[in-house]
Scaffold this active site. Sequence first.
Site, PDB file in Angstrom:
ATOM      1  N   ASN A  52      -2.695  -3.693  -4.410  1.00 52.16           N
ATOM      2  CA  ASN A  52      -2.694  -2.504  -3.546  1.00 52.16           C
ATOM      3  C   ASN A  52      -3.396  -1.333  -4.238  1.00 52.16           C
ATOM      4  OD1 ASN A  52      -1.022  -3.857  -1.612  1.00 52.16           O
ATOM      5  ND2 ASN A  52       0.711  -3.498  -2.973  1.00 52.16           N
ATOM      6  N   HIS A 138       9.151  -2.264   6.282  1.00 57.25           N
ATOM      7  CA  HIS A 138       9.294  -2.861   4.953  1.00 57.25           C
ATOM      8  C   HIS A 138      10.775  -3.033   4.579  1.00 57.25           C
ATOM      9  CE1 HIS A 138       9.102  -2.821   0.462  1.00 57.25           C
ATOM     10  NE2 HIS A 138       7.998  -3.521   0.691  1.00 57.25           N
ATOM     11  N   GLU A 184       6.287   3.069   9.498  1.00 60.69           N
ATOM     12  CA  GLU A 184       5.259   3.110   8.452  1.00 60.69           C
ATOM     13  C   GLU A 184       3.968   3.598   9.068  1.00 60.69           C
ATOM     14  OE1 GLU A 184       5.031  -0.707   6.339  1.00 60.69           O
ATOM     15  OE2 GLU A 184       7.194  -0.800   6.528  1.00 60.69           O
ATOM     16  N   SER A 188       2.627  -3.076   6.112  1.00 59.43           N
ATOM     17  CA  SER A 188       2.163  -3.666   4.858  1.00 59.43           C
ATOM     18  C   SER A 188       1.673  -5.104   4.966  1.00 59.43           C
ATOM     19  CB  SER A 188       3.271  -3.588   3.812  1.00 59.43           C
ATOM     20  OG  SER A 188       4.416  -4.269   4.252  1.00 59.43           O
ATOM     21  N   ASP A 213       6.895   6.224   6.206  1.00 59.47           N
ATOM     22  CA  ASP A 213       6.500   5.629   4.926  1.00 59.47           C
ATOM     23  C   ASP A 213       4.978   5.443   4.933  1.00 59.47           C
ATOM     24  OD1 ASP A 213       5.965   4.011   2.769  1.00 59.47           O
ATOM     25  OD2 ASP A 213       7.495   2.504   3.214  1.00 59.47           O
ATOM     26  N   HIS A 216       0.956   2.591   2.370  1.00 55.77           N
ATOM     27  CA  HIS A 216      -0.387   1.996   2.433  1.00 55.77           C
ATOM     28  C   HIS A 216      -1.386   2.890   3.171  1.00 55.77           C
ATOM     29  CE1 HIS A 216       1.113  -1.742   0.740  1.00 55.77           C
ATOM     30  NE2 HIS A 216       2.190  -1.538   1.477  1.00 55.77           N
ATOM     31  N   LYS A 247       0.344   2.428  -5.588  1.00 62.34           N
ATOM     32  CA  LYS A 247      -0.622   1.625  -4.836  1.00 62.34           C
ATOM     33  C   LYS A 247      -1.996   2.308  -4.972  1.00 62.34           C
ATOM     34  CE  LYS A 247       3.189   0.054  -1.951  1.00 62.34           C
ATOM     35  NZ  LYS A 247       3.626  -1.061  -2.766  1.00 62.34           N
TER      36      LYS A 247
HETATM   37  C1  LIG Z   1       5.500  -0.190   3.069  1.00 59.76           C
HETATM   38  C2  LIG Z   1       6.101  -0.155   1.707  1.00 59.76           C
HETATM   39  N1  LIG Z   1       7.063   0.739   1.453  1.00 59.76           N
HETATM   40  C3  LIG Z   1       7.646   0.806   0.237  1.00 59.76           C
HETATM   41  C4  LIG Z   1       7.295  -0.058  -0.773  1.00 59.76           C
HETATM   42  C5  LIG Z   1       8.024   0.013  -2.069  1.00 59.76           C
HETATM   43  O1  LIG Z   1       7.319   0.758  -2.996  1.00 59.76           O
HETATM   44  P1  LIG Z   1       7.457   0.444  -4.553  1.00 59.76           P
HETATM   45  O2  LIG Z   1       6.589  -0.756  -4.802  1.00 59.76           O
HETATM   46  O3  LIG Z   1       6.996   1.669  -5.221  1.00 59.76           O
HETATM   47  O4  LIG Z   1       8.908   0.136  -4.800  1.00 59.76           O
HETATM   48  C6  LIG Z   1       6.286  -0.977  -0.559  1.00 59.76           C
HETATM   49  C7  LIG Z   1       5.850  -1.832  -1.689  1.00 59.76           C
HETATM   50  O5  LIG Z   1       5.774  -2.953  -1.748  1.00 59.76           O
HETATM   51  C8  LIG Z   1       5.679  -1.054   0.719  1.00 59.76           C
HETATM   52  O6  LIG Z   1       4.746  -1.959   0.979  1.00 59.76           O
END
Ligand SMILES: Cc1ncc(COP(=O)(O)O)c(C=O)c1O
Length: 393
Positions: A52, A138, A184, A188, A213, A216, A247
Site C-alpha cells: 500500500n 474494513h 471508507e 480496501s 476511513d 486508501h 500506507k
Molecule cells: C481500510 C483500512 N482501514 C484501516 C486499516 C488499518 O490500518 P493499520 O494497518 O494502520 O492498522 C487498514 C489496513 O489494513 C485498512 O485497509
Amino acid sequence: MTDLMDSLDHFLSRALSDIRKHNLLRHLRSLDSPQGGRVSVEERTLVNFSSNDYLGLAGHPALREAAVKEFERGGFGTGASRLVCGTFAAHEELEAAVAAFKRTPAALTFSSGYAAAMGTIPALCGKDDVIILDKLCHACLVDGARLSGAHLRVFPHNDTAKLESHLRWARSRHPAARVLILAESVYSMDGDTAPLAEVVELKDRHGAWLFLDEAHGVGVLGRSGRGLADKLGVAGRIEVQMGTLGKALGAHGAYIAGSRKLRDFLINRNRAFIYSTAPPPPVAAAATAAIGILCSDEGSALQKKLWLNIRALQSGLALNGVESAIVPVIIGEEKNAMNAAAKLLHTGFLVPAIRYPTVARGTARLRITLSAAHTTSDITRLARAFGPLAHEG
Ligand SMILES: Cc1ncc(COP(=O)(O)O)c(C=O)c1O
C-alpha cells in the site's frame, strides 16, 4: 507436556488442517530489501504489486533522515503511554502537521489504524446508540462497532437507499440515540469509492455523524493527496476523519482529524490511545516528513505518476472506471486465486491472492496495488502476464 497443553495442541492441529483443507492457510513471507516497487524475497527480485506504499515513500531518503535525526534527538522507545510520560515533541509536531494537512482544527495520532478505529468507535457510541456501516467496511471498523455494544445495521455496499432506510429506522426506534455511520473513502479490497457526497447529505438530513476511513484515499485522491472528502469538497462536513500513516505516507500509525473537542475527548476516552505505549518518536518524525513531501511539488509529481500508472493498467487490462490505486481481479474459487498468484510469482510479479475471511467466500481475487515507484514497463509486463491467467476464473 501437561494434559492442558496436549489438548491445546490437538485443537490447533485440527484447526490448522481445517484451514488448509479449505485452501485458506496463510503464511508469512519476509522481504530482504526495503519496501518498494521492486523487492527481494528469498533472493529473487520481484516487481511488487502488493504493498500500500502508493507513492513509494516507504524507502524515501527524507523519511529515513527525519527518523534518524529524531532518533538522535529523543531516542527510540517512549517507555510509557502518551498520557503518562510518553508524549514527545515529535508526536505534537505530527499532530499539528496532520491537522494542517487535513485542514481540521486538530488531530490525534495512534500506533495503528486498527487501534484508532477500535478505540474511537466505542468511545463515541455505546449500547443505547446505533452504528450503521457499509457491508465492505474494513475489519477494524467492524470490530470497533461490535466492541461498542451499539445496535448495528449493515447496508449493502454503497447502497445509499438502504443506508437511508436504516437512518429512518434508527430515528424512529431509537429517537434519543447517537447515530454513527461508518464508511471508507476507498474500499480496501475492491478499490471503488464511496458515494460520499450522498452519504454526507444523508447523515446531515437524519442528524447522524460520519466516521470516514481514508486509509486508501490519502495520498491518492484529492489535492496533495488529502483524500476523497477533500476532492469532493465535503471534508468540512465530516465529524470524524480517520487516515493511516503506514500506507501512501510510507511511515506507520494513523490519525483521527476533527475538532479540538474531538481530540480532547479521545485523549480522555479512547482506550486504545490511553492504555497503550506511545509510538516511537522517529516513526512520528518520518510521518511528518511524508506529509511535507505530499504538500510539495515532489508530492504532486508522485501523485501524477501514480495516476499515469493506474490509467496504464486500466487500459492494459481493458477495465472500466478504476477509481484508486487498488485494482482487484476477481477469480472466484480460493484455490484458483492461489494458483494464479503462484503463476504470477513464477514470472516475477508479487500480487497477493486475497481470500476468505478478508473477502466473501467464492470471491477470491488478485489484488493489484499500484505505486508511483512502478515503471511503465512494469505495468505493461504485468498486464501481459494476465493474459494466460484468463482461464483461472
Ligand atoms: C481500510 C483500512 N482501514 C484501516 C486499516 C488499518 O490500518 P493499520 O494497518 O494502520 O492498522 C487498514 C489496513 O489494513 C485498512 O485497509
